[in-house]
Design a protein around this motif. Structure first.
Motif, PDB file in Angstrom:
ATOM      1  N   ASP A 190       3.061   6.098   0.413  1.00 47.87           N
ATOM      2  CA  ASP A 190       1.971   6.060   1.382  1.00 47.87           C
ATOM      3  C   ASP A 190       2.240   6.931   2.606  1.00 47.87           C
ATOM      4  O   ASP A 190       1.379   7.070   3.469  1.00 47.87           O
ATOM      5  N   ASP A 248       3.053  10.600   3.753  1.00 47.65           N
ATOM      6  CA  ASP A 248       3.025  11.960   3.209  1.00 47.65           C
ATOM      7  C   ASP A 248       4.326  12.712   3.422  1.00 47.65           C
ATOM      8  O   ASP A 248       4.770  13.480   2.569  1.00 47.65           O
ATOM      9  N   LYS A 269      -1.004  12.471   9.576  1.00 48.38           N
ATOM     10  CA  LYS A 269      -1.519  11.717   8.442  1.00 48.38           C
ATOM     11  C   LYS A 269      -2.691  12.500   7.857  1.00 48.38           C
ATOM     12  O   LYS A 269      -3.696  12.736   8.527  1.00 48.38           O
ATOM     13  N   GLU A 270      -2.553  12.906   6.593  1.00 41.12           N
ATOM     14  CA  GLU A 270      -3.638  13.632   5.929  1.00 41.12           C
ATOM     15  C   GLU A 270      -4.619  12.625   5.342  1.00 41.12           C
ATOM     16  O   GLU A 270      -4.231  11.718   4.604  1.00 41.12           O
ATOM     17  N   VAL A 271      -5.901  12.800   5.677  1.00 38.32           N
ATOM     18  CA  VAL A 271      -6.937  11.868   5.234  1.00 38.32           C
ATOM     19  C   VAL A 271      -8.186  12.640   4.836  1.00 38.32           C
ATOM     20  O   VAL A 271      -8.389  13.790   5.235  1.00 38.32           O
ATOM     21  N   THR A 304      -6.758   7.692   2.637  1.00 41.36           N
ATOM     22  CA  THR A 304      -5.738   8.388   1.856  1.00 41.36           C
ATOM     23  C   THR A 304      -6.000   8.029   0.398  1.00 41.36           C
ATOM     24  O   THR A 304      -7.021   7.423   0.081  1.00 41.36           O
ATOM     25  N   GLU A 305      -5.063   8.378  -0.510  1.00 41.69           N
ATOM     26  CA  GLU A 305      -5.284   8.073  -1.921  1.00 41.69           C
ATOM     27  C   GLU A 305      -5.351   6.576  -2.207  1.00 41.69           C
ATOM     28  O   GLU A 305      -5.987   6.160  -3.161  1.00 41.69           O
ATOM     29  N   MET A 355      -7.842  15.632  -2.363  1.00 40.99           N
ATOM     30  CA  MET A 355      -7.309  14.273  -2.400  1.00 40.99           C
ATOM     31  C   MET A 355      -8.050  13.503  -3.493  1.00 40.99           C
ATOM     32  O   MET A 355      -9.281  13.471  -3.521  1.00 40.99           O
TER      33      MET A 355
END
Length: 400
Positions: free
Chosen positions: A71, A73, A207-209, A235-236, A288
């Motif tokens: 969770d 990245d 945080k990539e979202v 996220t994923e 994503m």
């Protein structure tokens, strides 16, 4: 046996995690390990590993760490290394269980060397006759175990031991490894979260979202002219509610766009973004893979019966049908219903009470606090609340 898995967490896991990520892991483990704020500040890697070993027994201890690093990245690539180490530990423990206990007086150095040879499958002979005998017996026990397993395959039951052994050396024969591959993939099978994820305190990120939806900017402080807007991102495997206090960032929060958020604050179930530099674009090719079920859950309206089970102070988003409306001094009260129950909505302040909303209209609520009044549950507006009204009869929309 559990001690092997604790070593994996300490030596193969935590030693590759920087302090920032380690603090994030402690935050994610807060509820599972019952960590107080003081414990989160003071507990080091060894103490956290001890608590994880007690809470999650055996391989589940490593599985939990794999779940957490996936969770984050910045360290998600560590998950594969941890899976490999867990598999090694499982094989090592199986080998220990198959080897008879002998020569109790052997030195600890000799025992550790023999154990290492067993785990790697090595047949080399070193130093003392004791080690030679133990290694030979381990190899023989492994060969007999494989012979027994392979003899149960169709067409092999009448084969001799020697014949079953050229066959085992044939590259086309399946190795025993696939039998444990299913245990490696199990951490990936995660259920969709029912609630938005929470983070507390300052978070460096990034945080990539992916942006799922965003409201229009609105003035939340009429006197000071301060503006903001709300967004839902994911996220994923998790989703978040975001408050953005710089409306220049609206062009970044476009549905289905992937962005990176840094230097934000987690508070009351929201991620709060203030600086325009806190949101940046990522590689245009970055995709994503977010499941439809997670997106649906992030956009869903909670059932009223579910709201009666939530803690007071929880913030709620949703779309509800207005069944009744009444005005009392500076307050407007709406009665909302669904097929599970009835609840009251209290709206306060000129900004929100001036919005035209009548019985039968659809009322979109964002950032309404779950409260209690006269022993009844109530959704109450706060300074950052947002309302959007859909006029069902006229099919027009009024928003503020």
């Amino acid at each position: 046996m559990g001690n092997d898995y604790k070593k994996i967490i300490l030596l193969k896991g935590f030693q590759h995690i920087n302090d920032k990520c380690f603090n994030m892991i402690k935050s994610l483990l807060k509820e599972d390990l019952k960590l107080t704020s003081k414990m989160q500040d003071e507990y080091d890697r060894v103490k956290i590993a001890d608590l994880m070993e007690m809470k999650f027994r055996g391989p589940a201890c490593v599985d939990k760490l794999i779940e957490l690093v996936r969770d984050i990245d910045e360290i998600k690539d560590l998950a594969n290394s941890l899976r490999k180490e867990k598999l090694k530990a499982i094989k090592k423990n199986k080998a220990k269980g198959a080897t008879p206990v002998e020569n109790q007086g052997t030195s600890s150095l000799g025992q550790s060397t023999s154990t290492a040879n067993e785990a790697s499958g090595s047949e080399s002979v070193k130093d003392t006759p004791v080690k030679k005998k133990k290694t030979t017996e381990t190899s023989e026990s492994k060969r007999m175990k494989l012979t027994k397993e392979e003899s149960q395959l169709p067409g092999l039951s009448v084969m001799s031991t020697e014949s079953t052994k050229c066959l085992l050396q044939t590259p086309q024969m399946p190795s025993p490894k696939p039998s444990s591959s299913s245990s490696i993939k199990k951490p990936r099978l995660k259920s969709v979260p029912k609630e938005a994820s929470r983070e507390e305190g300052f978070q460096r990120g990034p945080k990539e979202v992916m942006v799922l939806k965003a409201t229009e900017p609105f003035t939340y402080d009429v006197t000071g002219g301060k503006m903001m807007f709300h967004a839902t991102v994911a996220t994923e495997n998790r989703f978040f509610q975001v408050k953005i206090f710089n409306v220049a960032l609206k062009e970044k929060f476009i549905p289905n766009k992937v962005i990176a958020i840094s230097d934000y604050i987690g508070r009351n179930g929201f991620l709060e973004v203030f600086n325009v530099l806190s949101v940046s674009d990522v590689n245009p090719d970055r995709k994503m893979e977010i499941s439809k079920s997670l997106i649906q859950k992030a956009k869903a309206t909670p059932k009223i019966s579910h709201l009666y089970l939530q803690h007071l102070g929880t913030f709620v988003n949703g779309v509800f049908v207005v069944h009744k409306k009444w005005v009392y001094n500076e307050f407007i009260y709406y009665e909302i219903r669904d097929d599970t129950g009835v609840m009251e909505v209290m709206v306060y302040g000129q900004r929100l009470t001036s919005i035209s909303c009548e019985e039968g209209d659809r009322l979109t609520l964002v950032c309404f606090e779950l409260a209690e009044s006269r022993a009844k549950r109530q959704l109450r507006s706060v300074i950052h609340s947002y309302i959007k009204v859909t006029k069902v009869k006229q099919r027009t929309t009024t928003q503020f």
